[in-house]
Write an enzyme that holds these catalytic residues in place. Structure first.
Site, PDB file in Angstrom:
ATOM      1  N   LYS A  28       0.827  -1.208   0.000  1.00 32.00           N
ATOM      2  CA  LYS A  28       0.000   0.000   0.000  1.00 32.00           C
ATOM      3  C   LYS A  28       0.860   1.256   0.000  1.00 32.00           C
ATOM      4  CE  LYS A  28      -3.495  -2.427   2.696  1.00 32.00           C
ATOM      5  NZ  LYS A  28      -3.867  -2.636   4.099  1.00 32.00           N
ATOM      6  N   HIS A  46      25.191 -11.749   2.490  1.00 33.88           N
ATOM      7  CA  HIS A  46      24.318 -12.803   2.995  1.00 33.88           C
ATOM      8  C   HIS A  46      25.145 -13.550   4.049  1.00 33.88           C
ATOM      9  CE1 HIS A  46      21.369 -15.818   3.316  1.00 33.88           C
ATOM     10  NE2 HIS A  46      21.244 -16.216   2.063  1.00 33.88           N
TER      11      HIS A  46
HETATM   12  C1  NCD Z   1      20.912 -17.425  -2.212  1.00 34.94           C
HETATM   13  C2  NCD Z   1      20.339 -16.039  -2.045  1.00 34.94           C
HETATM   14  O1  NCD Z   1      19.145 -15.859  -1.827  1.00 34.94           O
HETATM   15  O2  NCD Z   1      21.148 -15.124  -2.109  1.00 34.94           O
HETATM   16  N1  NCD Z   1      20.084 -18.453  -1.777  1.00 34.94           N
HETATM   17  C3  NCD Z   1      20.013 -18.772  -0.460  1.00 34.94           C
HETATM   18  O3  NCD Z   1      19.908 -17.953   0.412  1.00 34.94           O
HETATM   19  N2  NCD Z   1      20.087 -20.081  -0.157  1.00 34.94           N
HETATM   20  C4  NCD Z   1      21.438 -17.658  -3.557  1.00 34.94           C
HETATM   21  C5  NCD Z   1      20.530 -17.541  -4.739  1.00 34.94           C
HETATM   22  O4  NCD Z   1      19.428 -17.048  -4.669  1.00 34.94           O
HETATM   23  O5  NCD Z   1      20.985 -17.968  -5.806  1.00 34.94           O
END
Ligand code: NCD
Length: 316
Positions: free
Chosen positions: A85, A135
């Site tokens: 929204k 990540h």
């Molecule tokens: C990865 C991501 O989301 O960055 N996957 C994950 O977390 N297992 C890699 C990907 O999306 O290829």
């Protein structure tokens, strides 16, 4: 020592902090084999998972980790929330903050969004992937998998292959494996190498056979088409032929080299399906298993730091 309030990336961690997380995760990996897995390490704490991008294994892994440690876990469906929204990220953060969560797990398509959010809330924030930036829990679970399989996490030669440019997994792994003094080789088409790759302290090649020579670990990456806005690769068929991992290319690596992939996998594009399932070479399922253990460890350490800072605040 891991003294941070949030886990936003690997870049700011010390080798000692990384080892502390991995040692505790190793303990949880053993614990997770027991029939009764329930603990009360996070009892009374509220964990909220906010995924602004699709996720299967990462979201499930954070949820299981929190529940095993006794936290109250809530998954917010960001597709259905007020974001649609037009509410800004900051408004969403402030609304959530008013509900007093203790641990916030965030995945967001934009690099830097998780840090921005962490600046606005009072709880501990974990980055579950922000754009192509970082990540951190993926790199930690990869490190634990390597350490358990190879018996060490230093002086190894590790190849990271494929779509490096769009991969937050690759960035976090380059930071982590570099800090632990490993030799890193990036292999992939020139169009899929990030800009500034020469400043990362890694070797770079576009030739799989040459790059895989004598490596201990082969880490494959998904072709992340959702982040590509043009013709980065010739065709999937040609890509597989040149950069897809198959038994012939793997034969260049050490005979005991392990094969990794963070998932989700495109079988027949970046990796041969049979090889991915070969339990003598592939540790892909173990990566998923270690994911839960690593997230349990990170949450326990963050909760500990959170309690400490609250105690300090009340005694001042
Ligand atoms: C990865 C991501 O989301 O960055 N996957 C994950 O977390 N297992 C890699 C990907 O999306 O290829």
């Amino acid at each position: 020592m891991f003294t941070q309030r949030h886990l936003l990336g690997i870049e700011s961690l010390t080798p000692e902090g990384i080892t502390e997380i991995l040692d505790l995760a190793d303990h949880y990996a053993k614990h997770n084999l027991k029939q009764n897995k329930h603990l009360d390490v996070l009892a009374g704490l509220t964990q909220v998972n906010m995924f602004f991008e699709n996720s299967t294994r990462t979201q499930a892994s954070f949820e299981i980790a929190g529940k095993r440690l006794g936290a109250d876990v809530m998954n917010m469906s960001m597709q259905a929330s007020s974001i649609k929204k037009g509410e800004t990220l900051i408004d969403t953060a402030l609304t959530l903050n008013a509900m007093h969560p203790d641990l916030l797990v965030v995945r967001h398509p934009h690099s830097g969004a998780v840090k921005l959010l962490a600046e606005k809330v009072n709880c501990a924030v974990m980055n579950a992937g922000d754009g192509r930036h970082e990540h951190p829990t993926q790199a930690l679970l990869d490190a634990l998998t390597i350490r358990r399989s190879k018996g060490r996490l230093h002086r190894l030669t590790i190849a990271i292959c494929g779509d490096i440019a769009h991969s937050r997994v690759a960035r976090s792994n380059i930071f982590l494996l570099g800090k632990m003094e490993n030799r890193i080789r990036l292999i992939g088409p020139k169009t899929l190498m990030p800009s500034g790759v020469d400043k990362l302290g890694v070797e770079v090649t576009d030739d799989m056979n040459e790059g895989l020579k004598d490596v201990d670990v082969v880490m494959m990456l998904r072709l992340q088409k959702e982040r590509m806005d043009g013709g980065f690769i010739p065709s999937e068929r040609e890509y597989y032929h040149r950069w897809g991992l198959d038994p012939a290319k793997l034969a260049n690596a050490k005979p005991d080299a392990i094969v990794m992939h963070p998932g989700p996998m495109n079988r027949g594009v970046e990796i041969d399906g049979t090889l991915a399932d070969d339990i003598n070479r592939s540790v892909i399922q173990e990566q998923v298993e270690m994911g839960v253990a690593v997230r349990m460890a990170v949450m326990e350490l963050l909760a500990r730091n959170l309690r400490k800072s609250k105690e300090e605040a009340t005694t001042c």
